[in-house]
Motif scaffolding. Sequence first.
Motif, short mmCIF file in Angstrom:
data_model
loop_
_atom_site.label_atom_id
_atom_site.label_comp_id
_atom_site.label_asym_id
_atom_site.label_seq_id
_atom_site.Cartn_x
_atom_site.Cartn_y
_atom_site.Cartn_z
N UNK A 245 0.82 -1.21 0.00
CA UNK A 245 0.00 0.00 0.00
C UNK A 245 0.85 1.25 0.00
N UNK A 246 0.38 2.27 -0.73
CA UNK A 246 0.95 3.61 -0.56
C UNK A 246 -0.18 4.63 -0.70
N UNK A 247 0.03 5.80 -0.14
CA UNK A 247 -0.98 6.87 -0.22
C UNK A 247 -0.22 8.18 -0.21
N UNK A 263 4.53 4.74 -10.63
CA UNK A 263 5.74 4.11 -11.15
C UNK A 263 6.59 3.61 -9.99
N UNK A 264 6.81 4.48 -9.00
CA UNK A 264 7.65 4.09 -7.87
C UNK A 264 7.00 2.93 -7.09
N UNK A 265 5.69 3.05 -6.85
CA UNK A 265 4.98 2.02 -6.09
C UNK A 265 5.00 0.67 -6.81
N UNK A 316 -2.66 1.31 -16.92
CA UNK A 316 -1.62 1.30 -17.94
C UNK A 316 -0.22 1.25 -17.33
N UNK A 317 0.01 2.13 -16.33
CA UNK A 317 1.35 2.19 -15.73
C UNK A 317 1.71 0.89 -15.03
N UNK A 318 0.78 0.36 -14.27
CA UNK A 318 1.07 -0.87 -13.52
C UNK A 318 1.37 -2.01 -14.49
#
Length: 635
Positions: A245-247, A263-265, A316-318
């Motif tokens: 998880x990130x927020x 992208x980082x996550x 798309x990014x994931x």
Amino acid sequence: MAKWSINDSAKIYNIDNWGAELFSINKKGNVCVHPSPNSKYSIDLKVLVDDLIKRKIKPPILLRFMNVLEGRIASIARAFRNAIQDNNYPAKYQTFYPIKVNQQRQVVEAIANFGKKYNIGLEVGSKPELVAAISMSSGSKLPILCNGYKDTEFIETVLYATRVGYDITIVVEKLFELEKIIELAKKTGINPKLGIRVKLSSRGIGKWSTSGGDDAKFGLRISEIIAAIDMLQKNDLLDCVKLLHFHVGSQITKIDKIKNALIEGTRIYVEMKRLGVNLDFLDIGGGLGVDYDGSKSSYFSSVNYSMDEYANDVIYQVKNICDEAGVPCPNIISESGRATVAHYSLLVTNVLNHNTQVSSTDFEAILSEPEKLSPTVKKLVDIYKSIDRHSLREDYHDTIQLIQESVSLFNLGYLNMNERANAEWICSKIIRKINSIVEKLKPIPDELQNFQLSLRQTYFANFSLFQSVPDSWAIDQLFPIVPIQRLDEKPDVLASIADITCDSDGEITSFVGENGRTKALPLHKIDTGEEYFIGFFLIGAYQEILGDMHNLFGDTNAVHISFNKKTNYRIDSVITGDATWESLKYVQYDSHEILKRVRNNLEQDVALQKVSIEESSHFLELLDKTLQSYTYLGE
Ligand SMILES: *Cc1c(COP(=O)(O)O)cnc(C)c1O
């Protein structure tokens, strides 16, 4: 000049751009609410409010439209479903509603019931929220995510909830929590479902940007994640970790900030998979914003992307990063709170009166007898008589200077009260005359736009900013404010909105206008003797629970309305706002005690024959009635 139309009103209040196809103006010139985007059905707000008043429900009234809430859940789900199809994404999407955004039981209930078909879950951040979510999840077994700091009691409750069949994931926010979790898992023999929150170095933007970044309050740094994996492995619990998880904050106004975080996550997800963590879910947190002012910009009350773009970018990014790394794509979770509930509620209240310009005949007389006036006032009268479009700017500056001069002369004792009143009166006449000329100039020159502000009148509305729209005060957030009637008439007053608290901060001076933020709200003259109502829109997220009791103005009346084809609308429930005694109770006053104390005091005076029995009992009656009544203003 062309006649004013409802389209002109739609334009100046920017309704079509912030309304998300849920709000429009009907032919009668009233604002209406559609049960779903662009629906041909609608509920006329003015008719609704008139009907509520017939039912003796008094303004301010918070109107909650559960159909709108359901529509928003469906829209978010649809956006992701389309994005998943368009990108051939091989896994699923799920929303977890963060209940801190609006914990009202009926709201969470509606989300839980309607959201079932979208496999919606609940996200909590405290013990009370956990208990609320468990109560909602009973029977339906909605999945729950626990963020926030957790103590032993919290963790133990979650572990046993898991044992008895609830689907709850504990998200590890801090390394010291993990030690506690491992210890309790060993002690109870219950394996938890775990998530890990990572502290990204990417930040959000705007007011909540510190929710992300290296100095964020929550989440593990990369080195701490490595340590956590190590700890879990040693204790044979690494397989419990299913979610990352990130927020990075709420109301992310720019799509590229979201992309950077994604992208980082996703890179961290990929690397954790490679380290042997059996992750199934990537939880991208909240941040999906609401376009409060309709400007589609990266200004903080707006967003420069649509919900569809958001969903598409996420998917798309994931996919892109996972495909490149040859790692299976995760199921995606978003914790979109604001975007789910902002639209469902609005506050309607009446305007009490406004600062009307006095114009008694005595004042008019000064124009015909200039020789009797003090020199300062006479100069003002001369300006008033000679003003034309060529002398505008100079006359305006002279007027400002003369009005300042009149104050100085008054303070020195050279002007009396009547003379100062004359100066004030003629000054406001000059300003209105300048305005009548300015209005015809197109476009209005910049320096004169500011001049128009000096015409701004204060409209007093029956509400407390601190109770009903606290973010307007705390962080200068814009909420659309629109009169709900007479929109087929040109509004020819520029106004600010003051509330009824005794706090000079209780005034709104920034509004949603045609071109984004404006410093004055166009409103109608109130001279018809009819009630004039204004609506505060898009207040469903955060406002209800952040509201406070400044001046002891309590909760407003709230009405739950659903759309009904036969009768147009149906009242599902009415929640009466706080009575005066309830507001007093929050600060430890007891109404019986108050009445007893006052009565004792009065009896002493009755005994001394200072007060009659009738006067005393009438006063007690009035006091009792006040205790039972609404904290806001009546007739
Ligand atoms: C507050 C919060 C949210 C909700 O964010 P919105 O921008 O309102 O969608 C989601 N997740 C976490 C962890 C939060 O703290």
